[in-house]
Design a protein around this motif. Sequence first.
Motif, PDB file in Angstrom:
ATOM      1  N   VAL A 415      15.878  46.431  25.894  1.00 55.95           N
ATOM      2  CA  VAL A 415      16.280  47.261  24.764  1.00 55.95           C
ATOM      3  C   VAL A 415      17.106  46.416  23.800  1.00 55.95           C
ATOM      4  N   VAL A 416      16.677  46.342  22.548  1.00 53.60           N
ATOM      5  CA  VAL A 416      17.439  45.635  21.515  1.00 53.60           C
ATOM      6  C   VAL A 416      18.617  46.520  21.122  1.00 53.60           C
ATOM      7  N   THR A 417      19.818  46.073  21.465  1.00 55.72           N
ATOM      8  CA  THR A 417      21.003  46.881  21.159  1.00 55.72           C
ATOM      9  C   THR A 417      21.565  46.586  19.782  1.00 55.72           C
ATOM     10  N   SER A 418      21.376  45.370  19.295  1.00 52.81           N
ATOM     11  CA  SER A 418      21.776  45.060  17.914  1.00 52.81           C
ATOM     12  C   SER A 418      20.998  43.856  17.409  1.00 52.81           C
ATOM     13  N   THR A 419      20.857  43.801  16.088  1.00 53.76           N
ATOM     14  CA  THR A 419      20.206  42.680  15.417  1.00 53.76           C
ATOM     15  C   THR A 419      21.123  42.213  14.300  1.00 53.76           C
ATOM     16  N   TRP A 420      21.226  40.895  14.144  1.00 52.11           N
ATOM     17  CA  TRP A 420      22.165  40.300  13.189  1.00 52.11           C
ATOM     18  C   TRP A 420      21.409  39.348  12.259  1.00 52.11           C
ATOM     19  N   LEU A 421      21.676  39.470  10.970  1.00 51.01           N
ATOM     20  CA  LEU A 421      21.059  38.605   9.963  1.00 51.01           C
ATOM     21  C   LEU A 421      22.163  37.884   9.208  1.00 51.01           C
ATOM     22  N   ARG A 422      22.195  36.559   9.350  1.00 47.68           N
ATOM     23  CA  ARG A 422      23.227  35.719   8.726  1.00 47.68           C
ATOM     24  C   ARG A 422      24.630  36.285   8.970  1.00 47.68           C
ATOM     25  N   GLY A 423      24.887  36.653  10.237  1.00 45.87           N
ATOM     26  CA  GLY A 423      26.223  37.071  10.638  1.00 45.87           C
ATOM     27  C   GLY A 423      26.578  38.508  10.325  1.00 45.87           C
ATOM     28  N   GLU A 424      25.631  39.277   9.787  1.00 49.76           N
ATOM     29  CA  GLU A 424      25.879  40.690   9.512  1.00 49.76           C
ATOM     30  C   GLU A 424      24.998  41.533  10.427  1.00 49.76           C
ATOM     31  N   ARG A 425      25.578  42.556  11.022  1.00 51.32           N
ATOM     32  CA  ARG A 425      24.821  43.422  11.928  1.00 51.32           C
ATOM     33  C   ARG A 425      23.944  44.354  11.087  1.00 51.32           C
ATOM     34  N   ILE A 426      22.624  44.229  11.269  1.00 52.10           N
ATOM     35  CA  ILE A 426      21.705  45.055  10.484  1.00 52.10           C
ATOM     36  C   ILE A 426      21.086  46.179  11.317  1.00 52.10           C
ATOM     37  N   VAL A 427      21.209  46.088  12.629  1.00 51.46           N
ATOM     38  CA  VAL A 427      20.813  47.181  13.524  1.00 51.46           C
ATOM     39  C   VAL A 427      21.894  47.317  14.582  1.00 51.46           C
ATOM     40  N   ASP A 428      22.334  48.558  14.806  1.00 49.28           N
ATOM     41  CA  ASP A 428      23.366  48.826  15.811  1.00 49.28           C
ATOM     42  C   ASP A 428      22.927  50.044  16.616  1.00 49.28           C
ATOM     43  N   HIS A 429      22.378  49.790  17.822  1.00 51.01           N
ATOM     44  CA  HIS A 429      21.899  50.866  18.694  1.00 51.01           C
ATOM     45  C   HIS A 429      20.999  51.837  17.938  1.00 51.01           C
ATOM     46  N   GLY A 430      20.054  51.279  17.210  1.00 49.80           N
ATOM     47  CA  GLY A 430      19.046  52.075  16.529  1.00 49.80           C
ATOM     48  C   GLY A 430      19.382  52.484  15.121  1.00 49.80           C
ATOM     49  N   THR A 431      20.619  52.301  14.696  1.00 50.19           N
ATOM     50  CA  THR A 431      21.023  52.647  13.332  1.00 50.19           C
ATOM     51  C   THR A 431      20.883  51.420  12.444  1.00 50.19           C
ATOM     52  N   LEU A 432      20.155  51.557  11.335  1.00 51.22           N
ATOM     53  CA  LEU A 432      19.869  50.416  10.468  1.00 51.22           C
ATOM     54  C   LEU A 432      20.763  50.434   9.238  1.00 51.22           C
ATOM     55  N   ALA A 433      21.195  49.242   8.843  1.00 55.22           N
ATOM     56  CA  ALA A 433      21.979  49.071   7.624  1.00 55.22           C
ATOM     57  C   ALA A 433      21.049  49.057   6.407  1.00 55.22           C
ATOM     58  N   GLU A 434      21.617  49.021   5.240  1.00 55.86           N
ATOM     59  CA  GLU A 434      20.830  48.900   4.011  1.00 55.86           C
ATOM     60  C   GLU A 434      20.179  47.515   3.946  1.00 55.86           C
ATOM     61  N   PRO A 435      19.108  47.361   3.189  1.00 57.88           N
ATOM     62  CA  PRO A 435      18.397  46.072   3.145  1.00 57.88           C
ATOM     63  C   PRO A 435      19.289  44.930   2.672  1.00 57.88           C
ATOM     64  N   SER A 436      19.211  43.810   3.401  1.00 50.54           N
ATOM     65  CA  SER A 436      19.984  42.623   3.006  1.00 50.54           C
ATOM     66  C   SER A 436      19.158  41.346   3.187  1.00 50.54           C
ATOM     67  N   GLY A 437      17.862  41.504   3.390  1.00 43.85           N
ATOM     68  CA  GLY A 437      17.015  40.325   3.597  1.00 43.85           C
ATOM     69  C   GLY A 437      16.833  39.521   2.320  1.00 43.85           C
ATOM     70  N   ARG A 438      16.470  38.279   2.520  1.00 42.29           N
ATOM     71  CA  ARG A 438      16.192  37.377   1.392  1.00 42.29           C
ATOM     72  C   ARG A 438      14.731  36.971   1.398  1.00 42.29           C
ATOM     73  N   LEU A 439      14.232  36.594   0.244  1.00 46.38           N
ATOM     74  CA  LEU A 439      12.878  36.068   0.131  1.00 46.38           C
ATOM     75  C   LEU A 439      12.932  34.559   0.363  1.00 46.38           C
ATOM     76  N   LEU A 440      12.093  34.091   1.259  1.00 42.87           N
ATOM     77  CA  LEU A 440      12.092  32.683   1.649  1.00 42.87           C
ATOM     78  C   LEU A 440      10.943  31.942   1.017  1.00 42.87           C
ATOM     79  N   GLU A 441      11.168  30.673   0.732  1.00 41.14           N
ATOM     80  CA  GLU A 441      10.108  29.790   0.273  1.00 41.14           C
ATOM     81  C   GLU A 441      10.074  28.555   1.156  1.00 41.14           C
ATOM     82  N   ARG A 442       8.894  27.989   1.281  1.00 40.33           N
ATOM     83  CA  ARG A 442       8.740  26.777   2.083  1.00 40.33           C
ATOM     84  C   ARG A 442       9.621  25.678   1.508  1.00 40.33           C
ATOM     85  N   SER A 443      10.338  25.002   2.397  1.00 40.57           N
ATOM     86  CA  SER A 443      11.187  23.895   1.956  1.00 40.57           C
ATOM     87  C   SER A 443      10.393  22.600   2.062  1.00 40.57           C
ATOM     88  N   ASN A 444      10.578  21.729   1.098  1.00 39.50           N
ATOM     89  CA  ASN A 444       9.824  20.466   1.084  1.00 39.50           C
ATOM     90  C   ASN A 444      10.370  19.495   2.134  1.00 39.50           C
TER      91      ASN A 444
END
Length: 444
Positions: A415-444
Amino acid sequence: MDVNLVLRSTRVITPEGTHPASIAVSGGTIAAVLPYDAEVPAGARLEDVGDDVVLPGLVDTHVHVNDPGRTEWEGFWTATRAAAAGGITTLLDMPLNSLPPTTTVENLRTKQEVARAKAHIDVGFWGGALPDNVKDLRPLHDAGVFGFKCFLSPSGVDEFPELDQEQLATSLAEISGFDGLMIVHAEDPHHLAAAPQRPGGAYADFLASRPRDAENTAIENLVNQARRLNARVHVLHLSSSDALPLIAAAKAEGVKITVESCPHFLTLTAEEIPDGATEFKCCPPIREAANQDALWQGLADGTIDCIVSDHSPSTADLKTPDFASAWGGISSLQLGLPAIWTEARRRGHTLEDVVRWMSEGPARLAGLTRKGAIEAGRDADFAVLAPDATFTVDPAELQHRNRITAYAGKTLSGVVTSTWLRGERIVDHGTLAEPSGRLLERSN
């Protein structure tokens, strides 16, 4: 660096193994992996997750988000919520099933603009290789796509036609010229055309319509092209274990080939699929239990590099009881980690193996050097897992838009109890935070 967070657990999976540790985070980046009882720096908050296991956030490089154009099938908001709930912190969106497909820079910008405000996790994009867009491949590469997807047999949507062998060679030559990556749906159209095509609800008939030889021949042809052109290629959603010796030999020879498989091939079997149950339909298909055993051996010996979802949802009306006409795709974004962990532990594998297959491997495939491991300098992306907790899959509790799943009713471990994106908790026991994802591009 000023540390603002310390994440502590008795079980942290790092490249050096699993051990008690405190992870110091500064500005969204892992500053250091410290001893478990290290003093918490002044001004930092401590989050102690006890005996839950801290994994690097999972990376899923094979997701059909279908947004825009077929957003009723999925969408960035719902797909990234499902991914976050399943411990995935980065996904790469496939170039087809959306309208427009990601086959020009203009279309890429359209997709990025749609995704920007909706992404709960980090999102990157594959480009598409079509018979008529060779001129667009280099511009797409320069615009930051992570590589190019092609089909060697019909894709299922008219706006994304397949490549024949000559067109594949032309696109591969162009892509290898800038050291790009071609990712390939490898089924040979001639073998598919020759296979028996029987409409109806019998899974055995559908399985016979997508024979192993279609995969085996397509992969053999791809190996030959990659060898001749010194091109980098990746086999998508490997289903046929018969191809493993060919792939292993090509790797040993130095051909630049990598391979993925998917949770449904590794946890579901043809023998258990009821007739008419088209939630199990995908192409290539779920095969027999003995084939699955061989795929697990391919993972164990390194012939298969990674496990990704191939999350390919649709609206419920497209999942008709006729296997010949039903949409082919399995929705598993939220369930991939527990599904794989349940089967992996039964077969004697560890969570470290799962991390290698579902985080480290996909990150390496895409060149995501800040993802895929818990070590200093990487993004502070984590999945926190209670590995011994179990749950029964209830489609109503899933986050993806159309809650159809081949896993309904299955009891899974982890069971995933929490998920963290760049040090911020984005899921906490099934409760999701507001969107904070970034768009990624391939690095050279």
